[in-house]
Design a protein around this motif. Structure first.
Motif, PDB file in Angstrom:
ATOM      1  N   TYR A 110      45.347  40.730  28.648  1.00  0.00           N
ATOM      2  CA  TYR A 110      46.152  40.992  29.844  1.00  0.00           C
ATOM      3  C   TYR A 110      45.318  41.709  30.905  1.00  0.00           C
ATOM      4  O   TYR A 110      45.383  41.382  32.094  1.00  0.00           O
ATOM      5  CB  TYR A 110      47.379  41.820  29.483  1.00  0.00           C
ATOM      6  N   GLY A 111      44.521  42.688  30.487  1.00  0.00           N
ATOM      7  CA  GLY A 111      43.682  43.416  31.433  1.00  0.00           C
ATOM      8  C   GLY A 111      42.669  42.519  32.116  1.00  0.00           C
ATOM      9  O   GLY A 111      42.417  42.648  33.318  1.00  0.00           O
ATOM     10  N   GLU A 112      42.094  41.576  31.365  1.00  0.00           N
ATOM     11  CA  GLU A 112      41.132  40.633  31.943  1.00  0.00           C
ATOM     12  C   GLU A 112      41.828  39.691  32.933  1.00  0.00           C
ATOM     13  O   GLU A 112      41.278  39.368  33.985  1.00  0.00           O
ATOM     14  CB  GLU A 112      40.463  39.833  30.832  1.00  0.00           C
ATOM     15  N   LYS A 113      43.031  39.246  32.574  1.00  0.00           N
ATOM     16  CA  LYS A 113      43.794  38.394  33.502  1.00  0.00           C
ATOM     17  C   LYS A 113      44.076  39.140  34.807  1.00  0.00           C
ATOM     18  O   LYS A 113      43.981  38.554  35.895  1.00  0.00           O
ATOM     19  CB  LYS A 113      45.120  37.965  32.867  1.00  0.00           C
ATOM     20  N   LYS A 114      44.429  40.416  34.687  1.00  0.00           N
ATOM     21  CA  LYS A 114      44.721  41.218  35.872  1.00  0.00           C
ATOM     22  C   LYS A 114      43.476  41.338  36.747  1.00  0.00           C
ATOM     23  O   LYS A 114      43.537  41.157  37.964  1.00  0.00           O
ATOM     24  CB  LYS A 114      45.210  42.603  35.439  1.00  0.00           C
ATOM     25  N   ARG A 115      42.330  41.613  36.140  1.00  0.00           N
ATOM     26  CA  ARG A 115      41.089  41.743  36.902  1.00  0.00           C
ATOM     27  C   ARG A 115      40.695  40.417  37.543  1.00  0.00           C
ATOM     28  O   ARG A 115      40.235  40.377  38.683  1.00  0.00           O
ATOM     29  CB  ARG A 115      39.971  42.267  35.997  1.00  0.00           C
ATOM     30  N   LEU A 116      40.911  39.321  36.827  1.00  0.00           N
ATOM     31  CA  LEU A 116      40.608  37.997  37.372  1.00  0.00           C
ATOM     32  C   LEU A 116      41.513  37.678  38.568  1.00  0.00           C
ATOM     33  O   LEU A 116      41.055  37.142  39.580  1.00  0.00           O
ATOM     34  CB  LEU A 116      40.775  36.928  36.292  1.00  0.00           C
ATOM     35  N   ALA A 117      42.786  38.019  38.461  1.00  0.00           N
ATOM     36  CA  ALA A 117      43.723  37.762  39.559  1.00  0.00           C
ATOM     37  C   ALA A 117      43.327  38.533  40.817  1.00  0.00           C
ATOM     38  O   ALA A 117      43.384  38.007  41.930  1.00  0.00           O
ATOM     39  CB  ALA A 117      45.142  38.128  39.130  1.00  0.00           C
ATOM     40  N   ILE A 118      42.906  39.780  40.640  1.00  0.00           N
ATOM     41  CA  ILE A 118      42.480  40.585  41.792  1.00  0.00           C
ATOM     42  C   ILE A 118      41.201  40.007  42.387  1.00  0.00           C
ATOM     43  O   ILE A 118      41.067  39.867  43.615  1.00  0.00           O
ATOM     44  CB  ILE A 118      42.271  42.054  41.380  1.00  0.00           C
ATOM     45  N   ALA A 119      40.254  39.640  41.520  1.00  0.00           N
ATOM     46  CA  ALA A 119      39.004  39.040  41.993  1.00  0.00           C
ATOM     47  C   ALA A 119      39.281  37.750  42.766  1.00  0.00           C
ATOM     48  O   ALA A 119      38.674  37.497  43.814  1.00  0.00           O
ATOM     49  CB  ALA A 119      38.082  38.770  40.807  1.00  0.00           C
ATOM     50  N   SER A 120      40.207  36.933  42.264  1.00  0.00           N
ATOM     51  CA  SER A 120      40.548  35.667  42.936  1.00  0.00           C
ATOM     52  C   SER A 120      41.132  35.916  44.314  1.00  0.00           C
ATOM     53  O   SER A 120      40.838  35.204  45.276  1.00  0.00           O
ATOM     54  CB  SER A 120      41.543  34.872  42.082  1.00  0.00           C
ATOM     55  N   ALA A 121      41.978  36.955  44.411  1.00  0.00           N
ATOM     56  CA  ALA A 121      42.592  37.284  45.699  1.00  0.00           C
ATOM     57  C   ALA A 121      41.552  37.723  46.720  1.00  0.00           C
ATOM     58  O   ALA A 121      41.727  37.521  47.924  1.00  0.00           O
ATOM     59  CB  ALA A 121      43.645  38.375  45.512  1.00  0.00           C
ATOM     60  N   LEU A 122      40.470  38.317  46.255  1.00  0.00           N
ATOM     61  CA  LEU A 122      39.433  38.816  47.160  1.00  0.00           C
ATOM     62  C   LEU A 122      38.446  37.729  47.587  1.00  0.00           C
ATOM     63  O   LEU A 122      37.669  37.943  48.521  1.00  0.00           O
ATOM     64  CB  LEU A 122      38.667  39.963  46.505  1.00  0.00           C
ATOM     65  N   MET A 123      38.477  36.584  46.919  1.00  0.00           N
ATOM     66  CA  MET A 123      37.509  35.523  47.219  1.00  0.00           C
ATOM     67  C   MET A 123      37.631  35.012  48.653  1.00  0.00           C
ATOM     68  O   MET A 123      36.654  34.581  49.259  1.00  0.00           O
ATOM     69  CB  MET A 123      37.683  34.360  46.247  1.00  0.00           C
ATOM     70  N   SER A 124      38.839  35.063  49.221  1.00  0.00           N
ATOM     71  CA  SER A 124      39.057  34.504  50.562  1.00  0.00           C
ATOM     72  C   SER A 124      38.902  35.532  51.679  1.00  0.00           C
ATOM     73  O   SER A 124      39.235  35.258  52.828  1.00  0.00           O
ATOM     74  CB  SER A 124      40.451  33.867  50.646  1.00  0.00           C
ATOM     75  N   ASN A 125      38.397  36.726  51.336  1.00  0.00           N
ATOM     76  CA  ASN A 125      38.214  37.792  52.334  1.00  0.00           C
ATOM     77  C   ASN A 125      39.494  38.059  53.130  1.00  0.00           C
ATOM     78  O   ASN A 125      39.514  37.962  54.361  1.00  0.00           O
ATOM     79  CB  ASN A 125      37.079  37.431  53.299  1.00  0.00           C
ATOM     80  N   PRO A 126      40.582  38.417  52.452  1.00  0.00           N
ATOM     81  CA  PRO A 126      41.859  38.627  53.161  1.00  0.00           C
ATOM     82  C   PRO A 126      41.807  39.826  54.103  1.00  0.00           C
ATOM     83  O   PRO A 126      41.049  40.769  53.884  1.00  0.00           O
ATOM     84  CB  PRO A 126      42.844  38.874  52.013  1.00  0.00           C
ATOM     85  N   LYS A 127      42.664  39.781  55.126  1.00  0.00           N
ATOM     86  CA  LYS A 127      42.798  40.920  56.036  1.00  0.00           C
ATOM     87  C   LYS A 127      43.614  42.032  55.397  1.00  0.00           C
ATOM     88  O   LYS A 127      43.505  43.197  55.787  1.00  0.00           O
ATOM     89  CB  LYS A 127      43.499  40.476  57.330  1.00  0.00           C
TER      90      LYS A 127
END
Length: 224
Positions: free
Chosen positions: A143-160
């Protein structure tokens, strides 16, 4: 304040069904250069509010203005280009066959250069300590790895702006410290955040503004 830096919710109404109202004439202004923490008991409206901002749910009345544009006129994809969103339960947003694909698929699909995308993905893998899971099917992760992956994925697009729903859940102390370091780096880049959490230490560390919800109402709104 510049409209491009704001999320504005104006006189919003939302209810799950006829007998269960949640938000009634709800208004809120968020500075997208700062970090706001939302806390409150279960069913207070925290996650529902984040989904309304993201366009996953639609208000019955009122407006949600994202960086100067009314979300009524925006697609989910257009909203997602400006706001990164991490679900409380990360498996809901993982859909590819490996960690590296999860990080690269959407950006390559948008037409970004593959070499640059791969380079950034490798940086994210290192940053979030996912080296051993690089080629692993995401649903086989902890679960912790999934959480870290989800956050990393969200940052891939350089969100505002970044919305994180219970980001410290199931992370050990070292991983929480690492996440805090990453969020601090985002603050240096003027990427604001809306964080839903009950973690008092995390609130103290990151909450420039702390809003307490109860039954879809703001009962406390203060600088931390």
């Amino acid at each position: 304040m510049i409209m491009d830096n704001l999320i504005e919710i104006k006189n919003m109404k939302y209810q799950y069904h006829k007998d269960k109202k949640l938000f009634e004439k709800f208004s809120l202004q968020l500075d997208c250069k700062r970090t706001t923490v939302i806390t409150g008991n279960n069913a207070s409206g925290k996650t529902t509010l984040s989904k309304l901002i993201m366009g996953i749910l639609k208000p019955l009345e009122g407006d949600i203005i994202l960086f100067g544009d009314n979300s009524k006129n925006m697609t989910l994809s257009e909203i997602g280009q400006g706001i990164g969103y991490v679900f409380q339960y990360p498996e809901r947003q993982l859909f590819t066959t490996s960690v590296i694909d999860e990080l690269t698929f959407a950006e390559i699909l948008k037409g970004e250069k593959k070499e640059a995308v791969m380079e950034k993905a490798e940086e994210m893998i290192e940053l979030f300590a996912l080296e051993k899971a690089r080629d692993v099917y995401p649903f086989f992760l902890s679960y912790g790895e999934k959480k870290r992956l989800a956050i990393a994925s969200a940052l891939m697009s350089n969100p505002k702006y970044l919305i994180l729903d219970e980001p410290t859940a199931s992370l050990d102390k070292d991983k929480i410290i690492n996440l805090s370091m990453i969020l601090n780096k985002l603050e240096e880049k003027n990427v604001g955040k809306l964080i839903i959490t009950h973690d008092k230490n995390f609130i103290k560390e990151h909450g420039e503004r702390v809003i307490h919800l109860d039954g879809g109402r703001i009962v406390k709104d203060e600088a931390n």
